[in-house]
Scaffold this motif. Structure first.
Motif, mmCIF file in Angstrom:
data_model
loop_
_atom_site.group_PDB
_atom_site.id
_atom_site.type_symbol
_atom_site.label_atom_id
_atom_site.label_comp_id
_atom_site.label_asym_id
_atom_site.label_seq_id
_atom_site.Cartn_x
_atom_site.Cartn_y
_atom_site.Cartn_z
ATOM 1 N N GLN A 1 -11.376 -8.161 35.915
ATOM 2 C CA GLN A 1 -10.744 -8.455 34.620
ATOM 3 C C GLN A 1 -11.777 -8.947 33.603
ATOM 4 N N VAL A 2 -12.692 -9.790 34.044
ATOM 5 C CA VAL A 2 -13.744 -10.272 33.134
ATOM 6 C C VAL A 2 -14.585 -9.106 32.623
ATOM 7 N N HIS A 3 -14.844 -8.138 33.479
ATOM 8 C CA HIS A 3 -15.642 -6.973 33.089
ATOM 9 C C HIS A 3 -14.858 -5.998 32.223
ATOM 10 N N GLY A 4 -13.534 -6.144 32.167
ATOM 11 C CA GLY A 4 -12.735 -5.201 31.390
ATOM 12 C C GLY A 4 -12.849 -3.801 31.960
ATOM 13 N N GLY A 5 -12.953 -2.822 31.100
ATOM 14 C CA GLY A 5 -13.034 -1.427 31.535
ATOM 15 C C GLY A 5 -14.239 -1.156 32.411
ATOM 16 N N TYR A 6 -15.344 -1.864 32.162
ATOM 17 C CA TYR A 6 -16.534 -1.669 32.984
ATOM 18 C C TYR A 6 -16.288 -2.098 34.430
ATOM 19 N N GLY A 7 -15.382 -3.035 34.621
ATOM 20 C CA GLY A 7 -15.079 -3.486 35.972
ATOM 21 C C GLY A 7 -14.450 -2.427 36.838
ATOM 22 N N TYR A 8 -13.913 -1.391 36.183
ATOM 23 C CA TYR A 8 -13.262 -0.305 36.910
ATOM 24 C C TYR A 8 -14.246 0.793 37.282
ATOM 25 N N VAL A 9 -15.501 0.601 36.902
ATOM 26 C CA VAL A 9 -16.539 1.607 37.097
ATOM 27 C C VAL A 9 -17.458 1.163 38.240
ATOM 28 N N LYS A 10 -17.797 2.086 39.130
ATOM 29 C CA LYS A 10 -18.569 1.742 40.320
ATOM 30 C C LYS A 10 -19.923 1.125 39.999
ATOM 31 N N GLU A 11 -20.519 1.543 38.912
ATOM 32 C CA GLU A 11 -21.855 1.077 38.541
ATOM 33 C C GLU A 11 -21.948 -0.443 38.463
ATOM 34 N N TYR A 12 -20.838 -1.109 38.172
ATOM 35 C CA TYR A 12 -20.860 -2.560 37.960
ATOM 36 C C TYR A 12 -20.505 -3.360 39.216
ATOM 37 N N HIS A 13 -20.287 -2.697 40.324
ATOM 38 C CA HIS A 13 -20.159 -3.307 41.653
ATOM 39 C C HIS A 13 -18.860 -4.080 41.918
ATOM 40 N N VAL A 14 -18.235 -4.651 40.906
ATOM 41 C CA VAL A 14 -17.112 -5.545 41.196
ATOM 42 C C VAL A 14 -15.895 -4.813 41.756
#
Length: 389
Positions: free
Chosen positions: A346-359
């Motif tokens: 949630q903190v990462h927003g849309g990026y959090g749903y992307v594998k590149e960001y690990h979460v």
């Protein structure tokens, strides 16, 4: 000697120079050897063969085993410190490490014969081979007493028949600790634990499971058809298998609690870093109270989980009853891991749903910590039983 100290209800957690060195070594290994390629291994469900080999060379696969059998002779606290750091980066590698340390090596050293230790434990502790713990079956998950795999006593050997499910290291292990029913009339008191080697006639490894998380670890079903297991491969006295499994799992819960702690801490660290770099409405999103509150709650719950894990580890090291503490640590840490990883996405927003960001991977990995080595519901039953003893 330099040390860092935490105190909890009269219990001191002294992190000696040796503890800190183990923690640093695990952190360096995770960052330098595990982080590169972790997304690819997860996506392709690729077993980390080279990384596991390195873990063996660094002593991470037999940390608590006596040096007499090729292990590190370390305490449980050292083990959980290493588990946390490795789990921050790659929970697939940490579950391989957990099973080999907590379930296989510990069980063999605690209850195996001297001949079994010399033949099997030395190879497992050094990382020459890895092991698997085989308890779960299609109809024996939380109800571990309901074993349908049988070990018929044939005099000099047992004739093993049945199926095991959800076996971590199922395809990559060389040595398997298999629970099987020898005397149905005695129910759980008729269960034995047998050491089975890969390649024995009648031993078949099923397909690799396509999992939600910890995808790089290999999870298989195992089939046994008239497998001859020598009597000398039985651990303990006749009928000791169920007690062996339960005793071993009590310690295993500390390892999984440490894994859950590491997953949560890894997600928090990523979220904190991202919140300080990502800008919205003219400032870093960390400056927004909504994000601050999320991170404040994350770090507080993670620290509480850490204290529970350390307490369980210290009780085990001191030779005290740690059953309740281990169950509490696993119950709480696994819940924190699931919650914290969702918050990190949630903190990462849309990026959090992307594998590149690990979460998103950490979120998928977190779920299994509430299930394996005793579901959260089983942990509550264990705790309830312990508080009413």
């Amino acid at each position: 000697m330099a040390s860092a100290t935490l105190e909890l209800q009269g219990m001191n957690f002294n992190l000696t120079e040796e503890h800190l060195a183990v923690q640093e070594a695990a952190r360096d290994f995770a960052q330098n050897a595990l982080l590169p390629g972790v997304i690819e291994r997860d996506s392709e469900a690729k077993f980390p063969k080279e990384q596991v080999r390195q873990m063996g060379e660094l002593g991470f696969l037999g940390m608590m085993v006596s040096p007499d059998y090729g292990g590190g002779g370390m305490d449980t606290l050292s083990y959980v410190l290493a588990m946390e750091e490795i789990s921050k980066i790659d929970a697939s590698c940490s579950v391989i490490m957990s099973v080999n340390n907590s379930l296989v090596c510990w069980g063999l050293e605690a209850y195996g014969s001297e001949e079994q230790k010399q033949k099997y434990l030395t190879r497992l502790a050094s990382g020459e081979v890895i092991g698997a713990f085989c308890l779960s079956e299609p109809e024996a998950g939380s109800d571990a007493t309901s074993q349908h795999t049988t070990a018929e006593d044939m005099g000099d050997y047992y004739l093993l028949n049945g199926t095991k499910n959800w076996i971590t290291n199922g395809g990559s292990a060389e040595i398997y600790l298999v629970m099987a029913q020898t005397d149905v009339g005695k129910k759980h008191k008729g269960i034995n634990c047998l050491i089975v080697e890969k390649g024995q006639p009648g031993f078949t490894i099923g397909k690799k499971e396509d999992k939600l998380g910890i995808r790089a670890s290999d999870t298989h079903s195992l089939m046994f058809t008239d497998v001859k297991v020598p009597k000398e491969n039985r651990i303990g006295d006749d009928g000791f298998g169920f007690k062996f499994a339960m005793s071993t799992l009590n310690g295993g819960r500390i390892g999984i609690a440490a894994q859950a702690l590491g997953i949560a801490a890894g997600a928090y660290e990523l979220a904190l870093t991202y919140s300080q770099e990502r800008r919205a409405f003219g400032k870093a999103i960390f400056e927004h109270q909504a994000i601050q509150f999320k991170l404040a709650e994350m770090v507080t719950k993670i620290e509480a989980a850490r204290l529970l894990v350390y307490k369980a580890a210290r009780l085990k090291d001191e030779g005290k009853d740690y059953v309740q503490a281990a169950a509490m640590a696993k119950l709480f840490a696994s819940d924190v891991a699931m919650w914290a990883t969702v918050e990190a996405v949630q903190v990462h927003g849309g990026y959090g749903y992307v594998k590149e960001y690990h979460v998103e991977r950490l979120m998928r990995d977190a779920k299994i910590t509430q299930i394996y080595e005793g579901t959260s519901e089983i942990q509550k039953l264990v705790i309830a039983r312990e508080i009413t003893r």
